[in-house]
Every structure is written in structure tokens, then in C-alpha cells.
Design a protein around this motif. Sequence first.
Motif, PDB file in Angstrom:
ATOM      1  N   GLY A   1       1.638   8.051  10.122  1.00  0.00           N
ATOM      2  CA  GLY A   1       2.259   7.758   8.839  1.00  0.00           C
ATOM      3  C   GLY A   1       1.706   6.564   8.100  1.00  0.00           C
ATOM      4  N   THR A   2       1.280   5.525   8.821  1.00  0.00           N
ATOM      5  CA  THR A   2       0.786   4.331   8.122  1.00  0.00           C
ATOM      6  C   THR A   2      -0.490   4.585   7.304  1.00  0.00           C
ATOM      7  N   PRO A   3      -1.382   5.509   7.697  1.00  0.00           N
ATOM      8  CA  PRO A   3      -2.498   5.801   6.784  1.00  0.00           C
ATOM      9  C   PRO A   3      -2.035   6.323   5.424  1.00  0.00           C
ATOM     10  N   ALA A   4      -0.946   7.090   5.409  1.00  0.00           N
ATOM     11  CA  ALA A   4      -0.413   7.565   4.133  1.00  0.00           C
ATOM     12  C   ALA A   4       0.107   6.391   3.304  1.00  0.00           C
ATOM     13  N   LEU A   5       0.758   5.422   3.953  1.00  0.00           N
ATOM     14  CA  LEU A   5       1.251   4.252   3.234  1.00  0.00           C
ATOM     15  C   LEU A   5       0.096   3.498   2.583  1.00  0.00           C
ATOM     16  N   SER A   6      -1.012   3.360   3.303  1.00  0.00           N
ATOM     17  CA  SER A   6      -2.166   2.645   2.760  1.00  0.00           C
ATOM     18  C   SER A   6      -2.787   3.389   1.588  1.00  0.00           C
ATOM     19  N   MET A   7      -2.885   4.714   1.692  1.00  0.00           N
ATOM     20  CA  MET A   7      -3.507   5.475   0.614  1.00  0.00           C
ATOM     21  C   MET A   7      -2.622   5.526  -0.614  1.00  0.00           C
ATOM     22  N   ILE A   8      -1.316   5.664  -0.424  1.00  0.00           N
ATOM     23  CA  ILE A   8      -0.395   5.615  -1.561  1.00  0.00           C
ATOM     24  C   ILE A   8      -0.454   4.245  -2.220  1.00  0.00           C
ATOM     25  N   GLY A   9      -0.529   3.190  -1.385  1.00  0.00           N
ATOM     26  CA  GLY A   9      -0.649   1.847  -1.924  1.00  0.00           C
ATOM     27  C   GLY A   9      -1.941   1.634  -2.690  1.00  0.00           C
ATOM     28  N   THR A  10      -3.021   2.261  -2.239  1.00  0.00           N
ATOM     29  CA  THR A  10      -4.292   2.178  -2.959  1.00  0.00           C
ATOM     30  C   THR A  10      -4.168   2.805  -4.340  1.00  0.00           C
TER      31      THR A  10
ATOM     32  N   LEU B   1       4.824  16.632  12.437  1.00  0.00           N
ATOM     33  CA  LEU B   1       3.884  17.459  11.673  1.00  0.00           C
ATOM     34  C   LEU B   1       4.037  17.225  10.168  1.00  0.00           C
ATOM     35  N   MET B   2       5.255  16.980   9.730  1.00  0.00           N
ATOM     36  CA  MET B   2       5.480  16.681   8.322  1.00  0.00           C
ATOM     37  C   MET B   2       4.803  15.370   7.932  1.00  0.00           C
ATOM     38  N   VAL B   3       4.905  14.367   8.801  1.00  0.00           N
ATOM     39  CA  VAL B   3       4.233  13.089   8.543  1.00  0.00           C
ATOM     40  C   VAL B   3       2.724  13.293   8.473  1.00  0.00           C
ATOM     41  N   ALA B   4       2.187  14.056   9.415  1.00  0.00           N
ATOM     42  CA  ALA B   4       0.753  14.325   9.412  1.00  0.00           C
ATOM     43  C   ALA B   4       0.341  15.075   8.152  1.00  0.00           C
ATOM     44  N   GLY B   5       1.155  16.035   7.704  1.00  0.00           N
ATOM     45  CA  GLY B   5       0.850  16.772   6.487  1.00  0.00           C
ATOM     46  C   GLY B   5       0.852  15.883   5.254  1.00  0.00           C
ATOM     47  N   ILE B   6       1.804  14.946   5.190  1.00  0.00           N
ATOM     48  CA  ILE B   6       1.842  14.013   4.061  1.00  0.00           C
ATOM     49  C   ILE B   6       0.588  13.155   4.037  1.00  0.00           C
ATOM     50  N   THR B   7       0.173  12.682   5.212  1.00  0.00           N
ATOM     51  CA  THR B   7      -1.028  11.843   5.288  1.00  0.00           C
ATOM     52  C   THR B   7      -2.268  12.613   4.858  1.00  0.00           C
TER      53      THR B   7
END
Length: 218
Positions: free
Chosen positions: A134-143, A192-198
Amino acid sequence: MIALLKRDLALAVRAGGGFGLGLAFFLIVVVLVPFGVGPEAAVLSRIAPGILWVAALLAALLSLDRIFALDFEDGSLPLLATSPLPLEGVALIKGAAHWITTGLPLTLAAPALGFLLNMAPGAYLWLLLSLALGTPALSMIGTFGAALTVGLRRGGLLMSLLVLPLYVPTLIFGAEAVQRGAAGLPATTPLLMVAGITLGCYALLPFAAAAALRVNLR
């Protein structure tokens, strides 16, 4: 791309906005929670997954305004825009660098801090997996948020207001995976939902961030 990644990692460490600040904030939040809700082990164990995920989310938020701000201030962002590397690649590298300096240390530290909240033994593996996904998604959304607000005065506050609603799905499914693991229930679906979001964030948001940068650099 590798050279840009190394440069961003070095800048994140030298500027003081990398893993040190995020980890310190993460630790402070986890330490303060028992003072606010009481020392009852049952209460802390029940709220531990949500508290750890919220603390990690807010810690990742602290350094988002530095993703493009330093490049904009020293004039290297326009040079990156005219380099052979497309802006989509620049945004992708920026998100990866933020995750390495912020998201990865938070992921590795979270299980250790779970002891302070008396987290259930069965939840540690799921906490590690959910944060790693999940944290990679946080970084990309933040970017993406940083690209929208680059060059604006007090853009950090506006970026937080833009980014926090986009963080909610990752927070919900990440905390749910840990809570199910703590209760001994299958946690594969929220994971799996977290992975899909990322995956969706890394497939779409570099293009959105690049478009925002082109508009702000005109």
C-alpha cells in the motif's frame, strides 16, 4: 533513470525530509496513542491496525511537498522537462524515490512499533504485507498531488487537502487486511484490493502528474 533515482535519494537524505522525519513522526504517534486512549491491552490491540495505518499515512504525507519543490526552486525541473527522459518517467522515478526514503522505512518499522500497541500476534505478517503493497500507492498519489501544486505558495496545505481523500481506499483496505489477520480470518481479498490500487496508481498517475507538470511549467 537510474541517475535521477540516485540523485533524488541523495537529495531526500540531505534535505532532512526523508526517512528520519517520517520515522520520528510515526514513533511519536504510536507512543502517544496509549496516553490518549488508556493503557488497556484489549483496547490497544483492537485499534492497533487502524492506528498504525493512519500513522504511516500521515508520516508519508510529511515529505510530499519536497518531491518537486526542490527541483522547482533550483531550476532543474524545467531542465528535466526538456531532457530525453519523458516527464512520465520523471514522475515515476520521483514516486519510487519517495517510497524508498519514506514508505519502505515505515513498512519495516511498523511491526516493531506494533508491540507498543499490543497488536495480536497473527496480525504482524499482514501488517507488513499490507504496508509493503500500500505505501507505494501513497507515494505515487502524493507525487501526483505534488505535481498539481508545484510552484504554489503554501502549496503543502492545498496538496494535503487534495491527496488525503485519494488515500482513503488504500487506508480502508490496508487496515481491514490487518484486522482480519488479527482475528484469524482470511485477509487475501483486502490485500488484493490494496495491490490493485497500487498497480492502478503506477499505471495511470505518472501520466496525470506529467500533464500537471506541463501545465505548471508553462
